[in-house]
Design a protein around this motif. Structure first.
Motif: not given
Ligand code: ZN
Length: 266
Positions: A93-94, A42, A78, A96, A13
């Motif tokens: 960026t996910s 990442r 989020k 989370e 991630k």
């Protein structure tokens, strides 16, 4: 435990940004450095060193988190609002967020170049695995800086390297051609490299010949039971050196027997 549960959920991630709501932990949190080292990178994997969790990211940086007495590091969704005592948030960026909470503020959060991990003041007193990827002549040299005393004792110091027992220390020093009483302040870079190679070689051979597992050699207790084969100097005082035919000598250092060749080891 934390590393194992966190790693599969965070590996791969990307960190979008880092927010520091409160920097007053055991050491001040530097949001600027965290962002510079982590933003847009990442996560490659997680590691643990003593009580530190290490998250390695692209670009050769590592995020270091110590939970102190009451810290928690959790991955939240989020929509999850900031909690009381949530001091640092790593937004992915996910969508989370990796949340660092610490009511008592004894924890630590910082980032540094991965290459500096072994010599950073938080880690340099922790021993390195001689057969691990980070063991090298440079590490031995860096950790000897400002120290004095015989190289044999240094090599057996668990804060320097883990699991170099008494036999291995004698054998590795013979292999490297270094006198066991030589002061660590008087060893050249080339000699440190030779010594690192010899330590690996000696331990590797012991494992091969003894057919035992790596774990037997890394318990840090300097156990003398395993390595019974192909000893060049250990236990051979009064006998001829296999390389030069000088007579092997025995001395006592820090209460332990050291064997060496007075001609091969300077
Ligand atoms: Zn010799």
């Amino acid at each position: 435990m934390l590393r194992r549960s966190l790693e599969p959920r965070i590996r791969g991630k990307r960190i979008e940004t880092v927010r520091v709501w409160s920097s007053a932990l055991r050491e001040p949190v530097n949001g600027q450095i965290l962002r510079r080292r982590l933003m847009g990178r990442r996560v490659l994997g997680a590691d643990r060193r003593a009580k530190y969790l290490l998250l390695h990211v692209e670009g050769g940086s590592t995020l270091v988190v110590h939970l102190g007495m009451s810290g928690q590091l959790t991955l939240v969704g989020k929509a999850e609002p900031r909690q009381a005592h949530e001091h640092v948030g790593f937004f992915l960026t996910s969508g989370e967020r990796l949340r660092f909470r610490d009511p008592r503020r004894f924890g630590l959060v910082f980032a540094l170049p991965t290459a500096r991990l072994l010599t950073d003041r938080h880690f340099r007193h922790l021993g390195v695995e001689p057969l691990g990827p980070s063991f090298s002549g440079q590490v031995l040299a860096a950790r000897a800086e400002g120290r004095r005393g015989p190289v044999k004792n240094y090599l057996m110091d668990a804060r320097v390297a883990v699991g170099v027992g008494n036999i291995y220390a004698s054998e590795a020093l013979f292999d490297a051609g270094i006198h066991p009483r030589r002061s660590v302040g008087r060893i050249s870079a080339a000699s440190w490299q030779r010594l690192a190679r010899s330590v690996r070689h000696t331990l590797g051979q012991a494992i091969e010949q003894g057919g035992t597992t790596l774990n037997d050699f890394t318990d840090g207790s300097g156990n003398e039971g395993y390595f019974q084969v192909s000893l060049e100097v250990y236990g051979r005082s009064g006998k001829d050196c296999s390389r030069c035919c000088a007579v092997i000598r025995k001395i006592v250092q820090a209460g332990r027997s050291t064997y060496y060749c007075p001609r091969c080891q300077r």
